[in-house]
Motif scaffolding. Sequence first.
Motif, PDB file in Angstrom:
ATOM      1  N   ASP A 104      37.987 -26.018 -29.522  1.00 59.57           N
ATOM      2  CA  ASP A 104      38.182 -24.384 -29.753  1.00 59.57           C
ATOM      3  C   ASP A 104      37.147 -23.613 -29.271  1.00 59.57           C
ATOM      4  OD1 ASP A 104      36.134 -25.202 -30.709  1.00 59.57           O
ATOM      5  OD2 ASP A 104      36.773 -24.987 -33.011  1.00 59.57           O
ATOM      6  N   VAL A 105      36.785 -23.987 -28.084  1.00 57.03           N
ATOM      7  CA  VAL A 105      35.741 -23.076 -27.249  1.00 57.03           C
ATOM      8  C   VAL A 105      36.313 -22.232 -26.191  1.00 57.03           C
ATOM      9  CG1 VAL A 105      33.776 -24.860 -27.821  1.00 57.03           C
ATOM     10  CG2 VAL A 105      34.906 -24.694 -25.433  1.00 57.03           C
ATOM     11  N   LEU A 106      37.689 -22.582 -25.828  1.00 56.82           N
ATOM     12  CA  LEU A 106      38.368 -21.902 -24.968  1.00 56.82           C
ATOM     13  C   LEU A 106      38.292 -20.310 -24.929  1.00 56.82           C
ATOM     14  CD1 LEU A 106      40.977 -24.493 -23.595  1.00 56.82           C
ATOM     15  CD2 LEU A 106      38.836 -23.975 -22.441  1.00 56.82           C
ATOM     16  N   SER A 107      38.216 -20.055 -26.423  1.00 54.34           N
ATOM     17  CA  SER A 107      38.453 -18.512 -26.481  1.00 54.34           C
ATOM     18  C   SER A 107      37.093 -18.014 -26.601  1.00 54.34           C
ATOM     19  CB  SER A 107      39.216 -18.306 -27.721  1.00 54.34           C
ATOM     20  OG  SER A 107      38.740 -19.088 -28.670  1.00 54.34           O
ATOM     21  N   ASN A 108      36.140 -19.010 -26.413  1.00 58.25           N
ATOM     22  CA  ASN A 108      34.534 -18.246 -26.671  1.00 58.25           C
ATOM     23  C   ASN A 108      33.937 -18.756 -25.386  1.00 58.25           C
ATOM     24  OD1 ASN A 108      31.910 -17.785 -27.450  1.00 58.25           O
ATOM     25  ND2 ASN A 108      32.350 -18.385 -29.374  1.00 58.25           N
ATOM     26  N   PRO A 109      33.589 -17.964 -24.350  1.00 54.24           N
ATOM     27  CA  PRO A 109      33.168 -18.471 -23.193  1.00 54.24           C
ATOM     28  C   PRO A 109      31.677 -18.714 -23.405  1.00 54.24           C
ATOM     29  CG  PRO A 109      34.134 -15.976 -23.152  1.00 54.24           C
ATOM     30  CD  PRO A 109      34.214 -16.561 -24.252  1.00 54.24           C
ATOM     31  N   VAL A 110      30.772 -18.253 -24.306  1.00 53.38           N
ATOM     32  CA  VAL A 110      29.589 -18.569 -24.281  1.00 53.38           C
ATOM     33  C   VAL A 110      29.405 -20.063 -24.911  1.00 53.38           C
ATOM     34  CG1 VAL A 110      27.179 -18.043 -25.260  1.00 53.38           C
ATOM     35  CG2 VAL A 110      28.758 -16.086 -24.832  1.00 53.38           C
ATOM     36  N   GLU A 111      30.144 -20.322 -26.107  1.00 50.53           N
ATOM     37  CA  GLU A 111      30.077 -21.575 -26.588  1.00 50.53           C
ATOM     38  C   GLU A 111      30.714 -22.436 -25.634  1.00 50.53           C
ATOM     39  OE1 GLU A 111      29.028 -22.881 -29.490  1.00 50.53           O
ATOM     40  OE2 GLU A 111      28.172 -20.694 -29.599  1.00 50.53           O
ATOM     41  N   TRP A 112      31.871 -22.406 -24.870  1.00 48.56           N
ATOM     42  CA  TRP A 112      32.228 -23.067 -23.830  1.00 48.56           C
ATOM     43  C   TRP A 112      31.133 -23.296 -22.702  1.00 48.56           C
ATOM     44  CZ3 TRP A 112      37.155 -20.953 -20.545  1.00 48.56           C
ATOM     45  CH2 TRP A 112      37.885 -21.794 -19.768  1.00 48.56           C
ATOM     46  N   ALA A 113      30.632 -22.466 -22.279  1.00 49.82           N
ATOM     47  CA  ALA A 113      29.395 -22.711 -21.377  1.00 49.82           C
ATOM     48  C   ALA A 113      28.312 -23.683 -21.770  1.00 49.82           C
ATOM     49  CB  ALA A 113      28.663 -21.438 -20.856  1.00 49.82           C
ATOM     50  N   LYS A 114      28.128 -23.594 -23.144  1.00 46.06           N
ATOM     51  CA  LYS A 114      27.160 -24.390 -23.981  1.00 46.06           C
ATOM     52  C   LYS A 114      27.656 -25.694 -23.637  1.00 46.06           C
ATOM     53  CE  LYS A 114      24.949 -22.474 -27.439  1.00 46.06           C
ATOM     54  NZ  LYS A 114      25.096 -21.517 -28.786  1.00 46.06           N
ATOM     55  N   LYS A 115      28.749 -25.793 -24.133  1.00 47.63           N
ATOM     56  CA  LYS A 115      29.474 -27.210 -24.153  1.00 47.63           C
ATOM     57  C   LYS A 115      29.327 -27.832 -22.834  1.00 47.63           C
ATOM     58  CE  LYS A 115      33.624 -29.262 -26.147  1.00 47.63           C
ATOM     59  NZ  LYS A 115      33.429 -29.733 -27.441  1.00 47.63           N
ATOM     60  N   CYS A 116      29.625 -27.168 -21.560  1.00 47.86           N
ATOM     61  CA  CYS A 116      29.529 -27.725 -20.327  1.00 47.86           C
ATOM     62  C   CYS A 116      28.239 -28.160 -19.897  1.00 47.86           C
ATOM     63  CB  CYS A 116      29.976 -26.596 -19.472  1.00 47.86           C
ATOM     64  SG  CYS A 116      31.851 -26.276 -19.481  1.00 47.86           S
ATOM     65  N   GLU A 117      27.175 -27.339 -20.600  1.00 44.21           N
ATOM     66  CA  GLU A 117      25.858 -27.722 -20.371  1.00 44.21           C
ATOM     67  C   GLU A 117      25.416 -29.100 -21.114  1.00 44.21           C
ATOM     68  OE1 GLU A 117      22.748 -25.022 -21.636  1.00 44.21           O
ATOM     69  OE2 GLU A 117      21.438 -25.607 -19.837  1.00 44.21           O
ATOM     70  N   THR A 118      25.547 -29.011 -22.193  1.00 45.84           N
ATOM     71  CA  THR A 118      25.153 -29.941 -23.064  1.00 45.84           C
ATOM     72  C   THR A 118      25.918 -31.201 -23.366  1.00 45.84           C
ATOM     73  OG1 THR A 118      25.930 -28.879 -25.201  1.00 45.84           O
ATOM     74  CG2 THR A 118      23.678 -28.100 -24.520  1.00 45.84           C
ATOM     75  N   GLU A 119      27.164 -31.011 -23.723  1.00 49.52           N
ATOM     76  CA  GLU A 119      27.900 -32.109 -23.719  1.00 49.52           C
ATOM     77  C   GLU A 119      28.684 -32.791 -22.383  1.00 49.52           C
ATOM     78  OE1 GLU A 119      30.807 -31.421 -26.783  1.00 49.52           O
ATOM     79  OE2 GLU A 119      32.210 -33.211 -26.065  1.00 49.52           O
ATOM     80  N   PHE A 120      29.094 -31.921 -21.386  1.00 49.33           N
ATOM     81  CA  PHE A 120      29.544 -32.640 -20.283  1.00 49.33           C
ATOM     82  C   PHE A 120      28.647 -32.602 -19.123  1.00 49.33           C
ATOM     83  CE2 PHE A 120      33.511 -30.267 -22.121  1.00 49.33           C
ATOM     84  CZ  PHE A 120      33.998 -31.486 -22.673  1.00 49.33           C
ATOM     85  N   LYS A 121      27.318 -31.991 -19.181  1.00 49.95           N
ATOM     86  CA  LYS A 121      26.388 -32.361 -18.265  1.00 49.95           C
ATOM     87  C   LYS A 121      26.588 -31.834 -17.007  1.00 49.95           C
ATOM     88  CE  LYS A 121      24.012 -34.801 -21.140  1.00 49.95           C
ATOM     89  NZ  LYS A 121      23.320 -33.895 -22.153  1.00 49.95           N
ATOM     90  N   ALA A 122      27.277 -30.530 -17.023  1.00 49.26           N
ATOM     91  CA  ALA A 122      27.488 -29.856 -15.680  1.00 49.26           C
ATOM     92  C   ALA A 122      26.335 -29.594 -14.822  1.00 49.26           C
ATOM     93  CB  ALA A 122      28.305 -28.471 -16.020  1.00 49.26           C
ATOM     94  N   ASP A 123      26.405 -29.671 -13.692  1.00 46.32           N
ATOM     95  CA  ASP A 123      25.157 -29.020 -12.705  1.00 46.32           C
ATOM     96  C   ASP A 123      24.824 -27.620 -12.850  1.00 46.32           C
ATOM     97  OD1 ASP A 123      24.091 -31.687 -11.855  1.00 46.32           O
ATOM     98  OD2 ASP A 123      26.217 -31.656 -10.738  1.00 46.32           O
ATOM     99  N   LEU A 124      26.109 -26.968 -12.776  1.00 44.90           N
ATOM    100  CA  LEU A 124      26.086 -25.287 -12.746  1.00 44.90           C
ATOM    101  C   LEU A 124      27.210 -24.694 -13.729  1.00 44.90           C
ATOM    102  CD1 LEU A 124      26.075 -26.292  -9.433  1.00 44.90           C
ATOM    103  CD2 LEU A 124      25.053 -24.164  -9.318  1.00 44.90           C
ATOM    104  N   ILE A 125      27.141 -23.660 -13.942  1.00 46.23           N
ATOM    105  CA  ILE A 125      28.352 -23.103 -14.615  1.00 46.23           C
ATOM    106  C   ILE A 125      28.895 -22.188 -13.598  1.00 46.23           C
ATOM    107  CG2 ILE A 125      29.101 -21.290 -16.465  1.00 46.23           C
ATOM    108  CD1 ILE A 125      28.248 -24.003 -17.796  1.00 46.23           C
TER     109      ILE A 125
ATOM    110  N   PRO B 123      36.498 -32.989 -18.000  1.00 44.85           N
ATOM    111  CA  PRO B 123      35.084 -33.805 -18.126  1.00 44.85           C
ATOM    112  C   PRO B 123      35.320 -35.286 -17.487  1.00 44.85           C
ATOM    113  CG  PRO B 123      35.817 -32.473 -20.080  1.00 44.85           C
ATOM    114  CD  PRO B 123      36.990 -32.482 -19.269  1.00 44.85           C
ATOM    115  N   LYS B 124      36.529 -35.847 -17.772  1.00 40.83           N
ATOM    116  CA  LYS B 124      36.835 -37.180 -17.512  1.00 40.83           C
ATOM    117  C   LYS B 124      36.908 -37.381 -15.726  1.00 40.83           C
ATOM    118  CE  LYS B 124      37.664 -41.558 -18.094  1.00 40.83           C
ATOM    119  NZ  LYS B 124      36.233 -42.476 -18.470  1.00 40.83           N
ATOM    120  N   SER B 125      37.558 -36.330 -15.091  1.00 37.03           N
ATOM    121  CA  SER B 125      37.500 -36.414 -13.690  1.00 37.03           C
ATOM    122  C   SER B 125      36.033 -36.277 -13.146  1.00 37.03           C
ATOM    123  CB  SER B 125      38.369 -35.221 -13.005  1.00 37.03           C
ATOM    124  OG  SER B 125      39.521 -34.771 -13.827  1.00 37.03           O
ATOM    125  N   ILE B 126      35.217 -35.370 -13.999  1.00 36.28           N
ATOM    126  CA  ILE B 126      34.041 -35.101 -13.513  1.00 36.28           C
ATOM    127  C   ILE B 126      33.133 -36.367 -13.344  1.00 36.28           C
ATOM    128  CG2 ILE B 126      31.732 -33.898 -14.049  1.00 36.28           C
ATOM    129  CD1 ILE B 126      33.628 -31.388 -14.678  1.00 36.28           C
TER     130      ILE B 126
END
Lengths: 321, 262
Positions: free
Chosen positions: A78-99, A305-308
């Motif tokens: 449900d984060v797709l409508s909340n960019p801040v939460e979306w970004a946090k999820k990418c950082e913490t859960e999906f371990k993105a290098d950058l947003i 995330p799986k492709s990543i």
Amino acid sequence: MPQELLKEQWPNAIDVITIGATSQEGGTRDRAIKVGGQNGLPYLFEESDMPNKPVIAMEVFDIEPVDWPDTLKKPYGDVLSNPVEWAKKCETEFKADLIALRLAGTHPDAGNKSESDAVKLVKDIIANVKIPLIILGSNDEEKDNLILPKCAEVTKGEKCLIGDAAQKNYKTLTAACLAYGHNIIAESPIDINIAKQLNILITEMGLPSDRIIINPTVGALGYGLEYAYSIMERGRIAALGGDKMLAQPFICFVGQEAWRAKEAKASASEFPEWGKELERGILWEAVTASAFLQAGADILIMRHPKSIEIVKENINQLLQK
Amino acid sequence: MFIVGELINGMYKKVGAAIQTKDKKPIQDLAIAQTNAGASALDVNCGPASANPKETIKWLVETIQEVVDTTLALDSTKPDVIEAGLSIAKNQTVINSTGADVERLDILVPMALKYNSSLIGLAMNKKGVPQDKFQRLELAATIVTYCQEKNFPIEKLYLDPIVLPVNVAQAQAEEVLEALREFKLLSDPAPKTIVGLSNISQGTVNRSLINRTFLVMAQCSGLEGAILDPLDKDLMDALISAELIRNKQIYCDSFLDAYKKK
């Protein structure tokens, strides 16, 4: 008889670009990311070095994406409508290098969000995630020229990567990156001549070449991948041979291209012979990304995330010496 | 293209006067102007008038190094003058030049090795200048073989086939063009090639036109270096355009400026 390995020595190396700044460096990121610096074609460790590994940025939109298939939306919940939460999820859960924050909602035809909306979101993201930030406009020239300089101003010191500049519209963004210490994405339409020309135009305004990333524009598997690949290869060979105006790292917008392909998003009920859509979509993105790694991509912008995960594993294998 | 700017030479009035009065500015201005115009190296020649060429070349090298880090081509017929320059050079260097006589090779090849310098080898000897491509090849082969025996890296050797004035030796230009191609076959890795360009137009009218026409023709024969006047804009534009057409540079609308950004 033992065979001798033919090794190529190149006279030039790719510029090293630093994205993000820690508190010691005048920003608030928890790390800075370096890309570039290689002095040979990718992953040929017998003859060249690759001091910085390719990195993956995950896209975050300021409005809920309308054209994403369910298979792509699902892992985000449900984060797709909340960019801040979306970004946090990418950082913490999906371990993105950058947003990679895409301000798509500022486009006049897609919500027409104001500059203050954009600035507020950028500030919120900066406050809530600690990894380096890429800021992307909406591809509306007029609106981008209004909004991106504001975003550059409020992120002064963070050494963001901001884009895209194009041959017909680069001055405003270049001036903003120059004024506030950011890096710039220089976009060319799968055209190495324009890529070089744009880099010259940007450096002539005073922005050093080691603050430019080339967006060569890519196509997904089945949609011009080979053409983009050959353009990148030609540019990289020229750069290593001494062409300083092409010696910048590449950024490849893999996610947006792969997930636009019919083969990635069409449902299994529509095309039963193509197999399950989830696997298909993930693989379409991962295969596209892996091909561009071989062409010399330094930053991949990706979505699933799986492709990543698959591509990260691929990068680690390629880096084993 | 390895471009050696020829303007810092005591035989030019302004440079000669600057050397006499130890006036750094005209020398430094020429060093900067030639570098900005696309020179990869700067020729450094005291000229005929200098009373103490060893001191003069040192002063020139120091003066130039204060303002640019461009490679220096130390140009003298006297090996001890060249060595005086090499001994204080911080920038990369090229020895300009040796001929094919063993007595000169015996001095200059070890000197190039000692100072990690590149070397220009002229296809001529004390008997004089060559008259056809066969003589040029024979002389060049002498230099290449000598360098191989002394383990001098052949990639750092520039062979000059000796360009002669077109108004004196009109048949020679064609011989030079053929020699340029054949020099590349002398060894693997191949030696590089270079010409002293301005010689082609010595004593003629419309020198710039003759220079640039011959330069482009020589580029078609695979020429890799030239000693020339980089401030001759028409000449440089022709050189860059020929490099572009030979697919040595990727095209862009600002290709003339892009070439100088290297």
